[in-house]
Design an enzyme around this catalytic site. Structure first.
Site, PDB file in Angstrom:
ATOM      1  N   ARG A 121       0.852  -1.065   0.041  1.00 42.75           N
ATOM      2  CA  ARG A 121       0.063  -0.076  -0.136  1.00 42.75           C
ATOM      3  C   ARG A 121       0.995   1.117  -0.086  1.00 42.75           C
ATOM      4  NH1 ARG A 121      -3.262  -3.242  -0.702  1.00 42.75           N
ATOM      5  NH2 ARG A 121      -5.250  -3.870   0.221  1.00 42.75           N
TER       6      ARG A 121
ATOM      7  N   MET B  33      -7.232 -12.281  -4.035  1.00 37.82           N
ATOM      8  CA  MET B  33      -6.966 -10.916  -4.306  1.00 37.82           C
ATOM      9  C   MET B  33      -7.902 -10.097  -3.496  1.00 37.82           C
ATOM     10  SD  MET B  33      -7.200 -11.485  -8.576  1.00 37.82           S
ATOM     11  CE  MET B  33      -7.201  -9.573  -8.897  1.00 37.82           C
ATOM     12  N   ASP B  34      -7.379  -8.936  -2.979  1.00 38.21           N
ATOM     13  CA  ASP B  34      -8.054  -7.984  -2.227  1.00 38.21           C
ATOM     14  C   ASP B  34      -8.714  -6.967  -3.309  1.00 38.21           C
ATOM     15  OD1 ASP B  34      -5.106  -6.452  -1.312  1.00 38.21           O
ATOM     16  OD2 ASP B  34      -6.095  -6.077  -2.900  1.00 38.21           O
ATOM     17  N   SER B  35      -9.596  -5.962  -2.740  1.00 39.57           N
ATOM     18  CA  SER B  35     -10.312  -5.145  -3.417  1.00 39.57           C
ATOM     19  C   SER B  35      -9.339  -4.284  -4.388  1.00 39.57           C
ATOM     20  CB  SER B  35     -11.197  -4.308  -2.738  1.00 39.57           C
ATOM     21  OG  SER B  35     -10.332  -3.473  -1.761  1.00 39.57           O
ATOM     22  N   GLU B  37      -6.184  -4.958  -5.567  1.00 43.19           N
ATOM     23  CA  GLU B  37      -5.788  -5.925  -6.662  1.00 43.19           C
ATOM     24  C   GLU B  37      -6.913  -5.899  -7.731  1.00 43.19           C
ATOM     25  OE1 GLU B  37      -4.559  -8.923  -3.807  1.00 43.19           O
ATOM     26  OE2 GLU B  37      -2.390  -8.412  -4.428  1.00 43.19           O
TER      27      GLU B  37
END
Lengths: 329, 76
Positions: A121, B33-35, B37
């Site tokens: 991030r 996968m996250d949001s 990605e």
């Protein structure tokens, strides 16, 4: 060195932002400016004197404060901020300075510039004024929900930034927490503490909010939620204190006399908290140099933001963060 | 053809072998996968195929097949 300036989205208007950027040219021999905004407003500012170093990318579309960030950067292809990111991706500019919608700028960083490989991030990284000079803090609000690994990466990126831009030798990193002893705080902060202790040279432990302004660190790490609260608390407290001080010092002839004597040292302290002098906050962890300037930036603030962007690019922070992933492989 | 391109995009974004990505692969459960990605893949697909996904966020796309079908519909 070409610095793109998004002149739309600032409170004081395009013309004043552009003027600030042009002022930066007199402080830097090698800088060129690309002004993104309404040509009809910006063209009159291009003179014989600066013509060789100022160009304009025309648009009148901007991302509003009420726009949903991700949808805005996806759909408003002509928006000044989006055009700024396009210039970065094309390699036409080395950095982008922007005063507008912070959420959209962060979304642009993620989806238009892209994360540096290995970085989970990106983090918004402002400066905090302290008794021992300016220190950096991240994340100031880009990531409200974090994992421990994110905080480790914030610390690693912050260290590189502190060492390369602020010239710190072997930056000391503290973790914002509700107590100084190990084991304090939430599960996230406990996990982050253990990870930082294991993997980060220069980690000095937890730092309580009341000690933040003492400045016994070079980099302060927090998740975006806590970081944002801290930043705004410091800004609000400083603003309120100076306002109360001013009121007290102008309340009678005697206090006014005292104020005249104290004017210079008090102004010096106030200037330390003045965002106009700081430059801006980089978004660390993305492929390009993007600097967030305050929404109410005036000419001085933008001039300093442009000069800071130049320094940021020259310092090699992005290359340093890219090398993190290589080291870990 | 669409599937292969989408497979390539996902593989590149996640830095994994394309063979790991099947049509039936679920983005969250199978590809982890996250949001963010997922949105990165959505935007890469929009750029590759010249389309605009009519969704506010990427949560409505659950599998690789969903993405491929949507792209095929939009490119007709």
């Amino acid at each position: 060195m070409r610095i793109a300036i998004d002149t739309l989205g600032a409170d004081l208007g395009s013309e004043r932002i552009a003027q600030g950027a042009i002022q930066a040219l007199s402080r830097s021999e090698k800088m060129e400016i690309v002004l993104i905004g309404d040509e009809s407003i910006l063209s009159p500012l291009v003179t014989e004197k600066n013509r060789a170093r100022v160009s304009i990318v025309h648009t009148t579309e901007k991302i509003e404060t009420t726009d949903k960030p991700v949808m805005a950067i996806r759909r408003k292809k002509e928006a000044s901020m989006v055009k700024g990111y396009q210039l970065l991706k094309e390699g036409t500019c080395d950095a982008l300075v922007c005063c507008g919608n912070t959420g959209a700028l962060l979304a642009g960083g993620l989806f238009l510039s892209g994360r540096i490989k290995g970085i989970e991030r990106p983090a918004l990284t402002p400066v905090i004024p302290t008794k021992k000079g300016p220190k950096i803090m991240l994340d100031a609000g880009a990531n409200v929900d974090c994992k421990a690994k994110f905080l480790l990466q914030f610390a690693q990126m912050g260290k590189i930034y502190s060492e390369r831009v602020f010239g710190t030798k072997q930056a000391k990193v503290g973790l914002l927490n509700i107590g100084v002893e190990p084991g304090k705080g939430s599960q996230l902060y406990n996990e982050a503490y253990d990870l930082l202790k294991e993997k980060l040279d220069g980690f000095t432990g937890n730092i309580e909010a009341r000690d933040v302004l003492d400045g016994d660190y070079d980099v302060l790490v927090a998740d975006g939620f806590a970081g944002n609260i801290l930043l705004k608390s410091v800004e609000g407290a400083a603003s309120t204190l100076f306002s109360m001080l001013k009121q007290a010092l102008t309340s009678s002839p005697v206090t006014k006399l005292a104020a005249a004597v104290l004017r210079k040292p008090l102004r010096g302290i106030r200037d330390q908290f003045d965002y106009h002098e700081v430059g801006g906050a980089p978004l660390l962890g993305i492929q390009h140099a993007v600097i967030k300037a305050h929404g109410s930036s005036d000419e001085t603030a933008i001039m300093n933001a442009a000069l800071f962007a130049e320094k940021f690019v020259q310092s090699g922070v992005i290359e340093g963060i890219q090398a993190l992933n290589t080291e870990e492989e | 053809m669409t599937f292969e391109k989408v497979q390539e995009i996902i593989a590149s974004n996640l830095d994994i072998e394309p063979e790991r990505i099947q049509a039936t692969s679920r983005f969250k459960e199978d590809l982890d996968m996250d949001s963010i990605e997922l949105m990165e893949v959505v935007m890469a697909c929009e750029e590759e195929f010249g389309v605009e996904f009519p969704i506010e966020n990427a949560d409505g796309i659950l599998t690789v097949e969903d993405a491929v079908s949507l792209i095929d519909q939009l490119t007709k």
